[in-house]
Write an enzyme that holds these catalytic residues in place. Structure first.
Site, mmCIF file in Angstrom:
data_model
loop_
_atom_site.group_PDB
_atom_site.id
_atom_site.type_symbol
_atom_site.label_atom_id
_atom_site.label_comp_id
_atom_site.label_asym_id
_atom_site.label_seq_id
_atom_site.Cartn_x
_atom_site.Cartn_y
_atom_site.Cartn_z
ATOM 1 N N GLY A 1 -23.221 7.866 -1.645
ATOM 2 C CA GLY A 1 -23.856 9.059 -2.193
ATOM 3 C C GLY A 1 -23.191 9.529 -3.464
ATOM 4 O O GLY A 1 -23.045 10.731 -3.698
ATOM 5 N N TYR B 1 0.831 -1.200 0.000
ATOM 6 C CA TYR B 1 0.000 0.000 0.000
ATOM 7 C C TYR B 1 0.870 1.257 0.000
ATOM 8 O O TYR B 1 1.811 1.378 0.781
ATOM 9 C CB TYR B 1 -0.894 0.036 1.229
ATOM 10 C CG TYR B 1 -2.062 -0.918 1.212
ATOM 11 C CD1 TYR B 1 -2.379 -1.677 0.091
ATOM 12 C CD2 TYR B 1 -2.869 -1.063 2.332
ATOM 13 C CE1 TYR B 1 -3.442 -2.555 0.095
ATOM 14 C CE2 TYR B 1 -3.937 -1.939 2.345
ATOM 15 C CZ TYR B 1 -4.226 -2.685 1.230
ATOM 16 O OH TYR B 1 -5.280 -3.550 1.238
ATOM 17 N N SER C 1 -13.715 -2.832 0.605
ATOM 18 C CA SER C 1 -14.559 -2.068 -0.321
ATOM 19 C C SER C 1 -16.031 -2.185 0.070
ATOM 20 O O SER C 1 -16.891 -2.469 -0.778
ATOM 21 C CB SER C 1 -14.356 -2.539 -1.766
ATOM 22 O OG SER C 1 -14.888 -1.607 -2.683
#
Length: 326
Positions: free
Chosen positions: A219, A53, A210
């Site tokens: 949204g 990462y 996820s």
């Protein structure tokens, strides 16, 4: 904050896990530390990362940022720390995968970057079809015996991989896997067919990654209308268009409910069988606040039925073979 056991183990973890994939890629060191501070302040003590990462030339930036935060705050012992091994961390043919050589070398490198003497949960980032389970467990057993790894988990495994891994561990009288990190959300429910029931049967806790479907369930349509910046605007515009119809229905449902879409999506996952802790990767304090609100949000039976209508399960729903057979 609520805490629960990680799978069948005695380890207690917070019901939300702080994902740090954005550290190094989208967040600098100071912003990453601020997210860690806010998570800890709110009782999120479960922190997940991976050696690759935030990597720039295989530097393991996310792990390094967590390590510098430990050095600055002295809060290592308050954290249940998880990282991963498998992805390439160099150009050589043995700088990747799950060979015993790479597992041991990658663990030592992660420990250095994290500035710690142990990894609480060491996860295989993917199944390695080229390496036998006996070799993998031999390496993991050595690390556990040395005190460098406490528990072992997996990520992105199929149900039969979980079964095979556990069978091999049992032959060695090892504890085996205590967790599986899987792609799971209202939009991604295929794991309910076999991975979820296999994990439940084997006592393996589920850590959904996820959980907001790369922001689609947070949204996304409103963000587009408001021209908000972020991953949804730049990275997932095509996916927003692909799922526009169902997202319109979902966001209208959340508006009727009076609850933020991200909170609804996480509350739904928190109530799923076998789920220990969804992994949330906030880029802002506000995103973390929406995740925390999910802990206090209980969806009614009617709300769950409406969500199942919006996001139907695969086949007949539930585990196989009933999901696809009589």
């Amino acid at each position: 904050m609520h805490y629960t056991n990680l799978g069948r183990s005695g380890l207690k973890v917070s019901r939300l896990c702080l994902g740090t994939m954005n550290f190094g890629w989208q967040l600098g060191e100071d912003d990453s530390h601020a997210i860690l501070d806010r998570a800890m302040h709110n009782g999120i003590t479960f922190v997940d990362t991976a050696d690759m990462y935030g990597a720039r030339d295989y530097e393991g930036t996310s792990e390094s940022y967590i390590g510098s935060w430990f050095a600055k705050t002295g809060r290592r012992d308050e954290v249940v720390l998880a990282t991963k091994v498998y992805q390439p961390m160099g150009e050589g043919p043995n700088d990747r995968g799950l060979s015993a050589r790479h597992i041991v070398a990658a663990c030592e490198a992660s420990l250095r970057r994290l500035g710690t003497d142990r990894i609480d949960l060491y996860q295989m980032h993917h199944v390695d079809r080229a390496t036998p389970w006996e070799e993998i467990w031999q390496a993991m057993d050595v690390l556990v015996a040395q005190g460098k790894v406490v528990y072992v988990g997996s990520s992105n495994f199929a149900g039969w991989h979980l079964a095979g891994a556990q069978a091999a561990a049992m032959r060695r009288h090892s504890l085996g896997l205590v967790s599986e990190q899987l792609k799971y959300s209202l939009l991604t429910r295929a794991v309910e067919l076999e991975v979820v029931p296999a994990a439940q049967a084997l006592g393996i806790g589920l850590l959904p990654w996820s959980p907001l479907a790369q922001g689609l369930l947070s949204g996304a349509l409103r963000k587009h209308r408001d021209a908000a910046a972020g991953r949804t605007m730049t990275h997932a515009a095509a996916r927003v268009a692909e799922h526009r119809h169902v997202l319109e229905v979902y966001e209208a449902f959340c508006e009727d409910l009076g609850v933020h879409p991200a909170t609804v999506a996480l509350a739904w996952l928190l109530a799923r069988p076998g789920v220990t802790a969804p992994i949330v990767g906030p880029r802002t304090p506000e995103q973390l606040d929406h995740a925390l609100e999910a802990l206090a949000t209980t969806l009614t039976d009617d709300a769950e039925e409406r969500l199942n209508a919006i996001f139907p399960p695969v086949g007949n729903g539930g585990p196989g073979p009933e999901a696809w057979a009589w």
